[in-house]
Motif scaffolding. Structure first.
Motif, PDB file in Angstrom:
ATOM      1  N   GLY A  55      15.283  -8.875   6.689  1.00  0.00           N
ATOM      2  CA  GLY A  55      16.202  -8.134   5.836  1.00  0.00           C
ATOM      3  C   GLY A  55      16.602  -6.798   6.403  1.00  0.00           C
ATOM      4  N   GLY A  56      17.082  -6.772   7.635  1.00  0.00           N
ATOM      5  CA  GLY A  56      17.567  -5.519   8.215  1.00  0.00           C
ATOM      6  C   GLY A  56      16.485  -4.482   8.397  1.00  0.00           C
ATOM      7  N   ILE A  57      15.283  -4.931   8.733  1.00  0.00           N
ATOM      8  CA  ILE A  57      14.136  -4.027   8.803  1.00  0.00           C
ATOM      9  C   ILE A  57      14.184  -3.127  10.026  1.00  0.00           C
ATOM     10  CG2 ILE A  57      11.623  -3.952   9.085  1.00  0.00           C
ATOM     11  CD1 ILE A  57      11.547  -6.526   7.384  1.00  0.00           C
ATOM     12  N   ILE A  58      13.876  -1.865   9.791  1.00  0.00           N
ATOM     13  CA  ILE A  58      13.776  -0.890  10.878  1.00  0.00           C
ATOM     14  C   ILE A  58      12.306  -0.646  11.205  1.00  0.00           C
ATOM     15  CG2 ILE A  58      14.252   1.484  11.566  1.00  0.00           C
ATOM     16  CD1 ILE A  58      16.670   1.344   9.605  1.00  0.00           C
ATOM     17  N   SER A  59      11.490  -0.466  10.171  1.00  0.00           N
ATOM     18  CA  SER A  59      10.074  -0.200  10.379  1.00  0.00           C
ATOM     19  C   SER A  59       9.299  -0.537   9.122  1.00  0.00           C
ATOM     20  CB  SER A  59       9.857   1.270  10.741  1.00  0.00           C
ATOM     21  OG  SER A  59       8.494   1.541  10.988  1.00  0.00           O
ATOM     22  N   ILE A  60       8.048  -0.926   9.316  1.00  0.00           N
ATOM     23  CA  ILE A  60       7.163  -1.247   8.201  1.00  0.00           C
ATOM     24  C   ILE A  60       5.895  -0.445   8.340  1.00  0.00           C
ATOM     25  CG2 ILE A  60       5.783  -3.048   7.107  1.00  0.00           C
ATOM     26  CD1 ILE A  60       7.880  -5.068   8.020  1.00  0.00           C
ATOM     27  N   ASP A  61       5.410   0.114   7.231  1.00  0.00           N
ATOM     28  CA  ASP A  61       4.157   0.853   7.258  1.00  0.00           C
ATOM     29  C   ASP A  61       3.004  -0.158   7.203  1.00  0.00           C
ATOM     30  OD1 ASP A  61       2.914   3.783   5.421  1.00  0.00           O
ATOM     31  OD2 ASP A  61       2.215   2.762   7.212  1.00  0.00           O
ATOM     32  N   LEU A  62       2.355  -0.294   6.080  1.00  0.00           N
ATOM     33  CA  LEU A  62       1.233  -1.234   5.962  1.00  0.00           C
ATOM     34  C   LEU A  62       1.726  -2.652   5.690  1.00  0.00           C
ATOM     35  CD1 LEU A  62      -1.493   0.527   3.774  1.00  0.00           C
ATOM     36  CD2 LEU A  62      -1.738  -0.222   6.144  1.00  0.00           C
ATOM     37  N   MET A  63       1.155  -3.609   6.403  1.00  0.00           N
ATOM     38  CA  MET A  63       1.339  -5.040   6.117  1.00  0.00           C
ATOM     39  C   MET A  63      -0.034  -5.605   5.806  1.00  0.00           C
ATOM     40  SD  MET A  63       4.024  -6.326   9.041  1.00  0.00           S
ATOM     41  CE  MET A  63       4.677  -7.681   8.052  1.00  0.00           C
ATOM     42  N   GLY A  64      -0.081  -6.516   4.871  1.00  0.00           N
ATOM     43  CA  GLY A  64      -1.399  -7.033   4.541  1.00  0.00           C
ATOM     44  C   GLY A  64      -1.367  -8.290   3.724  1.00  0.00           C
ATOM     45  N   TRP A  65      -2.563  -8.694   3.329  1.00  0.00           N
ATOM     46  CA  TRP A  65      -2.768  -9.901   2.538  1.00  0.00           C
ATOM     47  C   TRP A  65      -3.655  -9.574   1.340  1.00  0.00           C
ATOM     48  CZ3 TRP A  65      -0.298 -14.398   3.683  1.00  0.00           C
ATOM     49  CH2 TRP A  65       0.273 -14.503   4.950  1.00  0.00           C
ATOM     50  N   TYR A  66      -3.273 -10.109   0.206  1.00  0.00           N
ATOM     51  CA  TYR A  66      -4.073 -10.071  -0.999  1.00  0.00           C
ATOM     52  C   TYR A  66      -4.316 -11.513  -1.423  1.00  0.00           C
ATOM     53  CZ  TYR A  66      -3.136  -5.086  -1.549  1.00  0.00           C
ATOM     54  OH  TYR A  66      -3.071  -3.729  -1.363  1.00  0.00           O
ATOM     55  N   ARG A  67      -5.284 -11.706  -2.268  1.00  0.00           N
ATOM     56  CA  ARG A  67      -5.512 -13.041  -2.807  1.00  0.00           C
ATOM     57  C   ARG A  67      -5.890 -12.947  -4.280  1.00  0.00           C
ATOM     58  NH1 ARG A  67     -11.193 -14.559   0.315  1.00  0.00           N
ATOM     59  NH2 ARG A  67     -12.576 -13.243  -0.950  1.00  0.00           N
ATOM     60  N   GLN A  68      -5.616 -14.057  -4.950  1.00  0.00           N
ATOM     61  CA  GLN A  68      -5.965 -14.146  -6.360  1.00  0.00           C
ATOM     62  C   GLN A  68      -6.609 -15.493  -6.612  1.00  0.00           C
ATOM     63  OE1 GLN A  68      -2.773 -13.302  -9.091  1.00  0.00           O
ATOM     64  NE2 GLN A  68      -4.224 -12.822 -10.708  1.00  0.00           N
ATOM     65  N   ALA A  69      -7.871 -15.445  -7.007  1.00  0.00           N
ATOM     66  CA  ALA A  69      -8.594 -16.662  -7.354  1.00  0.00           C
ATOM     67  C   ALA A  69      -8.355 -16.965  -8.831  1.00  0.00           C
ATOM     68  CB  ALA A  69     -10.083 -16.472  -7.081  1.00  0.00           C
ATOM     69  N   PRO A  70      -8.528 -18.208  -9.230  1.00  0.00           N
ATOM     70  CA  PRO A  70      -8.329 -18.573 -10.639  1.00  0.00           C
ATOM     71  C   PRO A  70      -9.177 -17.716 -11.559  1.00  0.00           C
ATOM     72  CG  PRO A  70      -8.540 -20.533  -9.289  1.00  0.00           C
ATOM     73  CD  PRO A  70      -8.862 -19.371  -8.397  1.00  0.00           C
ATOM     74  N   GLY A  71      -8.540 -17.119 -12.542  1.00  0.00           N
ATOM     75  CA  GLY A  71      -9.254 -16.318 -13.516  1.00  0.00           C
ATOM     76  C   GLY A  71      -9.683 -14.946 -13.055  1.00  0.00           C
ATOM     77  N   LYS A  72      -9.248 -14.556 -11.862  1.00  0.00           N
ATOM     78  CA  LYS A  72      -9.652 -13.256 -11.323  1.00  0.00           C
ATOM     79  C   LYS A  72      -8.430 -12.403 -11.000  1.00  0.00           C
ATOM     80  CE  LYS A  72     -14.082 -14.700  -9.393  1.00  0.00           C
ATOM     81  NZ  LYS A  72     -14.969 -14.648  -8.205  1.00  0.00           N
ATOM     82  N   GLN A  73      -8.669 -11.129 -10.814  1.00  0.00           N
ATOM     83  CA  GLN A  73      -7.587 -10.219 -10.456  1.00  0.00           C
ATOM     84  C   GLN A  73      -7.267 -10.341  -8.972  1.00  0.00           C
ATOM     85  OE1 GLN A  73      -8.859  -6.297 -11.775  1.00  0.00           O
ATOM     86  NE2 GLN A  73      -7.730  -6.552 -13.685  1.00  0.00           N
ATOM     87  N   ARG A  74      -6.055  -9.960  -8.655  1.00  0.00           N
ATOM     88  CA  ARG A  74      -5.642  -9.947  -7.249  1.00  0.00           C
ATOM     89  C   ARG A  74      -6.468  -8.889  -6.511  1.00  0.00           C
ATOM     90  NH1 ARG A  74       0.718 -10.197  -6.024  1.00  0.00           N
ATOM     91  NH2 ARG A  74       0.402 -11.854  -7.565  1.00  0.00           N
ATOM     92  N   GLU A  75      -6.909  -9.234  -5.299  1.00  0.00           N
ATOM     93  CA  GLU A  75      -7.730  -8.307  -4.529  1.00  0.00           C
ATOM     94  C   GLU A  75      -7.229  -8.220  -3.096  1.00  0.00           C
ATOM     95  OE1 GLU A  75     -11.770  -9.613  -4.082  1.00  0.00           O
ATOM     96  OE2 GLU A  75     -11.207 -11.572  -3.284  1.00  0.00           O
TER      97      GLU A  75
END
Length: 120
Positions: free
Chosen positions: A25-45
């Protein structure tokens, strides 16, 4: 900015999977890139993130098993997951916390999520 994740699936405990995410999408620069996960019945971490020039940060439960990497020229981030455990099961989301594009600066972008299932 759009994020497209891939690489989820079903794997047995002890196995490995590699997730990938491409930002576009016309990206010039990105700061943090990462991964989160969400297990059933739990909050995203947080699973892991990495800055433009590093370093990487990992959630306590995945340290020494997962490795995050990024290719700044291609605006991609990958997550190599090894020694997988059933408790790693969940939907994994790619995230960009701040990005500069031809439309200006934007915050907190999320991919569509990819399901990882680890069987015992």
């Amino acid at each position: 900015v759009r994020l497209q994740a891939s690489g989820g699936g079903l794997v047995q405990a002890g196995g490995s999977l590699r997730l990938a995410c491409e930002a576009s999408g016309g990206i010039i620069s990105i700061d943090l890139m990462g991964w989160y996960r969400q297990a059933p019945g739990k909050q995203r971490e947080l699973v892991a993130n990495i800055g433009l020039r590093g370093p990487a940060t990992y959630g306590d439960s995945v340290k020494d098993r997962f490795t995050i990497s990024r290719d700044n020229a291609r605006n991609t981030v990958a997550l190599l997951m090894t020694s997988l455990k059933p408790e790693d099961t969940g939907v994994y989301y790619c995230n960009v916390d701040r990005a500069w594009s031809d439309a200006g600066v934007g915050y907190d972008y999320w991919g569509q999520g990819t399901l990882v299932t680890v069987s015992s």
